[in-house]
Scaffold this motif. Structure first.
Motif, PDB file in Angstrom:
ATOM      1  N   ARG A  10      49.111 -44.811 -21.106  1.00  0.00           N
ATOM      2  CA  ARG A  10      50.088 -43.742 -21.273  1.00  0.00           C
ATOM      3  C   ARG A  10      51.292 -43.952 -20.368  1.00  0.00           C
ATOM      4  O   ARG A  10      51.136 -44.271 -19.192  1.00  0.00           O
ATOM      5  N   PRO A  11      52.498 -43.764 -20.914  1.00  0.00           N
ATOM      6  CA  PRO A  11      53.677 -43.838 -20.057  1.00  0.00           C
ATOM      7  C   PRO A  11      53.732 -42.628 -19.139  1.00  0.00           C
ATOM      8  O   PRO A  11      53.042 -41.631 -19.350  1.00  0.00           O
ATOM      9  N   ALA A  12      54.558 -42.736 -18.096  1.00  0.00           N
ATOM     10  CA  ALA A  12      54.712 -41.620 -17.165  1.00  0.00           C
ATOM     11  C   ALA A  12      55.254 -40.414 -17.914  1.00  0.00           C
ATOM     12  O   ALA A  12      56.277 -40.485 -18.580  1.00  0.00           O
ATOM     13  N   HIS A  13      54.566 -39.329 -17.818  1.00  0.00           N
ATOM     14  CA  HIS A  13      54.982 -38.103 -18.479  1.00  0.00           C
ATOM     15  C   HIS A  13      54.757 -36.955 -17.520  1.00  0.00           C
ATOM     16  O   HIS A  13      54.420 -37.165 -16.340  1.00  0.00           O
ATOM     17  N   MET A  14      54.924 -35.739 -17.990  1.00  0.00           N
ATOM     18  CA  MET A  14      54.745 -34.563 -17.157  1.00  0.00           C
ATOM     19  C   MET A  14      53.742 -33.629 -17.801  1.00  0.00           C
ATOM     20  O   MET A  14      53.669 -33.537 -19.033  1.00  0.00           O
ATOM     21  N   VAL A  15      52.982 -32.959 -16.969  1.00  0.00           N
ATOM     22  CA  VAL A  15      51.934 -32.060 -17.437  1.00  0.00           C
ATOM     23  C   VAL A  15      52.238 -30.664 -16.906  1.00  0.00           C
ATOM     24  O   VAL A  15      52.533 -30.494 -15.719  1.00  0.00           O
ATOM     25  N   ALA A  24      50.408 -39.458 -14.791  1.00  0.00           N
ATOM     26  CA  ALA A  24      51.575 -38.592 -14.962  1.00  0.00           C
ATOM     27  C   ALA A  24      52.518 -38.719 -13.775  1.00  0.00           C
ATOM     28  O   ALA A  24      52.132 -39.106 -12.670  1.00  0.00           O
ATOM     29  N   ALA A  25      53.770 -38.399 -14.010  1.00  0.00           N
ATOM     30  CA  ALA A  25      54.766 -38.397 -12.940  1.00  0.00           C
ATOM     31  C   ALA A  25      54.766 -37.079 -12.179  1.00  0.00           C
ATOM     32  O   ALA A  25      55.027 -37.053 -10.977  1.00  0.00           O
ATOM     33  N   ALA A  26      54.482 -35.970 -12.860  1.00  0.00           N
ATOM     34  CA  ALA A  26      54.524 -34.657 -12.214  1.00  0.00           C
ATOM     35  C   ALA A  26      53.570 -33.719 -12.917  1.00  0.00           C
ATOM     36  O   ALA A  26      53.295 -33.863 -14.121  1.00  0.00           O
ATOM     37  N   LEU A  27      53.076 -32.757 -12.171  1.00  0.00           N
ATOM     38  CA  LEU A  27      52.163 -31.742 -12.684  1.00  0.00           C
ATOM     39  C   LEU A  27      52.604 -30.384 -12.167  1.00  0.00           C
ATOM     40  O   LEU A  27      52.818 -30.211 -10.962  1.00  0.00           O
ATOM     41  N   GLY A  64      63.322 -28.220 -11.927  1.00  0.00           N
ATOM     42  CA  GLY A  64      64.001 -29.066 -10.956  1.00  0.00           C
ATOM     43  C   GLY A  64      63.056 -29.642  -9.933  1.00  0.00           C
ATOM     44  O   GLY A  64      63.181 -30.804  -9.528  1.00  0.00           O
ATOM     45  N   ALA A  65      62.059 -28.845  -9.504  1.00  0.00           N
ATOM     46  CA  ALA A  65      61.084 -29.351  -8.542  1.00  0.00           C
ATOM     47  C   ALA A  65      60.219 -30.445  -9.156  1.00  0.00           C
ATOM     48  O   ALA A  65      59.855 -31.418  -8.488  1.00  0.00           O
ATOM     49  N   MET A  66      59.889 -30.329 -10.441  1.00  0.00           N
ATOM     50  CA  MET A  66      59.095 -31.368 -11.098  1.00  0.00           C
ATOM     51  C   MET A  66      59.869 -32.674 -11.217  1.00  0.00           C
ATOM     52  O   MET A  66      59.274 -33.757 -11.233  1.00  0.00           O
TER      53      MET A  66
END
Length: 637
Positions: A23-28, A130-133, A556-558
């Protein structure tokens, strides 16, 4: 695709194939209310991110009712609004239901349904890559537990938590960052390996409260606390040449309506609001209401918009005795002084002896003036009469002071004659933060709460704010809060039905009352705002969605930026963020004036420096505070 679990099935396909490791870097985004949906839409629609949304079962398609828990009652209430209005209700249908929100979930969005946020659910959502959660559940314990699990699965993960408890949030933030740093030391890169992991703890209540408090009171400054700087923006009309008296113009408000009011977009004769206008636009907008950056300073050297209230261990005299009792005591003291002066003039004795004899007569411990002149006898009778009046007043003062000490922790009732106050409906998470903000601004408040166990009652006791316990929809409750003398009504209960009904009833009592109501759905908030404005053109009405105000800061924080604050500009949001100049071609090696892009972003100051000239060249290592729109902040990436 990897197999789907029975307890947490993947109910919508995602735009990538292969196992979790591919999986590519994504956000959850994980949540159980409207903030999760709004945040996911913000990341997709504004920043173009790939998002996996984790929600409880039936939350993917079955969204909460737009006006709270009583659907049938809400439809009837909204019909009342529509029938009272001259126009229509924007995009809402005839049955009071809003159109699907803008930026609604496309078919390619990944959605995962799970009753509990376990380690298996986080692994299924791809947290390990993931890049951010973002953990935005309404329960602090759920978010903390999931954050600890996610940090173990991915030490480099950027975490954003929604916590109401600010003190606990600071400790959790330090703990998770320390865990990420220790885990990075075990990687192949060694202890010095650089990681991008960070933890940000935010509160939707803290984010939305300043905007709600500012809209309830005209002329209130909007203060944003930054890293070593304090920014203050005010709302004022531009001068005749189109220039503001502040440092720069952050936004032009809707034109064509009363000063300081929100204008419905698209109405003939009105200009829509404009964020971060250029100098030419500002010159053409002479006389128009604008949000102006008034002051940039260090927090230690700046007077806050509202000076802090001094707190001492001594209870003030005004809190011991009521205003009526204090006036009664003052009147009796005046009578005693007058009798003493009369005694001095009639008998010719020394003034101190005259005052002493008057007190003896007052307490009936002197001999009768049988052989004294007529004037002396009359004065003795008057002194005895004043003494009779003094005894019940002294008794009332003693009982009232004793009762004050006994009920210091009890709720206060609104004093008689109170006027110019703000009536605040609801003392939940949002209402408590708004109450604290209003008291910081030294604005008198009367609260109305139906739940005797509400979390905000303790804050109201501590701040000695009057509270009316009762259902605001019942007759006489708003009258007990003296709504007819209030300057504004701020309805922030968790039920949209209650908020709407309270505003409608308050308008029957005071048609010109300033009203601010919190509504769950932003589209419905827009529809209600436009309808109430049409029905009551001379009254200021503003509707606010907490998720709409809070989502930009979470997004913005993510994305790794430190969003320092946000201010609501009518139905839009202006963000303040700290950005590193290094690596930004639109910022590096440019002057502050050249780095400005109208409608997108504006550099306000260097962090830690109160005065940043327009010809200052931004260089590597600089960190600046920018005011930006949501899309402008996305372009800075």
């Amino acid at each position: 695709m990897h197999p789907r679990g029975a307890l947490f099935p993947l109910v919508a396909s995602v735009p990538y194939q292969g196992g979790p490791g591919d999986r590519p870097a994504h956000m959850v985004v994980c949540g159980d209310d409207g903030l999760a949906h709004r945040l996911a839409a913000e990341l997709r629609g504004v920043y173009g991110e790939q998002v996996t949304l984790v929600v409880p079962p039936n939350e993917r398609t079955a969204r909460p009712p737009v006006v709270g828990r009583a659907r049938a009652a809400s439809a009837a209430l909204f019909d009342r609004v529509v029938s009272a209005a001259v126009g229509t209700v924007g995009r809402a249908g005839g049955n009071g239901q809003p159109a699907p929100p803008a930026g609604q979930r496309p078919e390619s969005e990944g959605v995962l349904e799970a009753a509990e946020l376990t380690e298996a659910v986080l692994a299924e959502a791809g947290v390990a890559r993931a890049a951010a959660l973002a953990l935005v559940y309404d329960d602090d314990e759920t978010n903390i537990r999931a954050a600890l699990t996610a940090r173990r699965l991915n030490p480099r993960l950027r975490l954003v938590l929604r916590l109401y408890n600010r003190r606990l949030g600071q400790h959790i933030e330090e703990l998770l960052d320390q865990a990420a740093a220790l885990a990075a030391g075990d990687d192949d890169g060694g202890p010095g390996a650089a990681i991008e992991a960070s933890t940000t703890v935010l509160s939707d209540a803290d984010t939305a409260a300043p905007a709600l408090a500012a809209t309830a009171v005209a002329g209130t400054s909007r203060v944003v606390q930054t890293e070593g700087l304090l920014l203050r923006a005010v709302e004022r009309p531009l001068s005749g040449d189109g220039s503001g008296t502040g440092l720069c113009t952050l936004a032009l408000l809707s034109g064509g309506g009363p000063a300081g009011t929100d204008g419905p977009h698209g109405v003939a004769g009105e200009q829509p609001p404009r964020l971060l206008p250029d100098d030419e636009e500002v010159r053409r907008a002479a006389g128009r209401q604008a949000v102006v950056l008034e002051h940039v300073s260090t927090p230690a050297g700046t007077e806050s918009a509202a000076p802090a209230r001094r707190t001492t261990g001594v209870m003030p005299l005004a809190s011991l005795f009521s205003r009526r009792l204090r006036w009664s005591l003052a009147g009796l003291v005046g009578c005693v002084v007058g009798l003493a002066v009369a005694m001095w003039l009639v008998t010719g004795i020394h003034p101190l002896r005259a005052f002493y004899i008057t007190l003896l007569d007052l307490f009936a411990i002197d001999d009768p003036a049988l052989k004294e002149p007529l004037g002396r006898q009359i004065l003795q009778l008057l002194s005895a009469l004043v003494g009779l009046l003094l005894l019940p007043v002294l008794l009332a003062a003693a009982l009232e002071a004793l009762g004050t000490f006994r009920t210091a922790s009890a709720l206060r009732r609104p004093p008689r004659g109170l006027s110019g106050h703000v009536v605040l409906l609801g003392l939940g998470k949002i209402g408590t933060r708004v109450l604290t903000r209003l008291r910081e601004l030294n604005i008198p408040v009367v609260c109305v709460e139906s739940d005797p166990e509400a979390r905000g009652l303790a804050t109201a006791r501590r701040l000695r704010v009057p509270v009316v316990l009762g259902d605001v929809t019942q007759e006489g409750v708003l009258e007990a809060a003296q709504i007819h003398r209030a300057q504004a009504l701020l309805a922030v209960t968790s039920s949209d039905t209650t908020n709407l009904e309270a505003v409608l009833y308050a308008r029957t009592v005071r048609p010109d009352l300033r009203a601010v109501l919190r509504l769950y759905d932003d589209d419905f908030a827009t529809a209600v705002y436009r309808t109430l404005r049409t029905a009551y053109p001379r009254a200021l009405t503003r509707s606010r969605s907490v998720t709409h105000l809070a989502a930009p800061a979470f997004a913005g924080a993510m994305l790794g930026r430190q969003v320092l604050g946000a201010i609501a500009v009518e139905r839009r949001v202006l963000l303040f963020a700290a950005v590193d100049v290094d690596g930004h071609p639109r910022l590096e090696d440019r002057t502050v004036a050249e780095a400005f892009q109208a409608g997108a972003w504006r550099v306000l100051a260097l962090l830690g420096r109160t005065g940043t000239p327009a010809d200052h060249v931004l260089a590597k290592g600089d960190r600046v505070v920018v005011a930006a729109t949501r899309r402008g902040l996305a372009e800075l990436r």
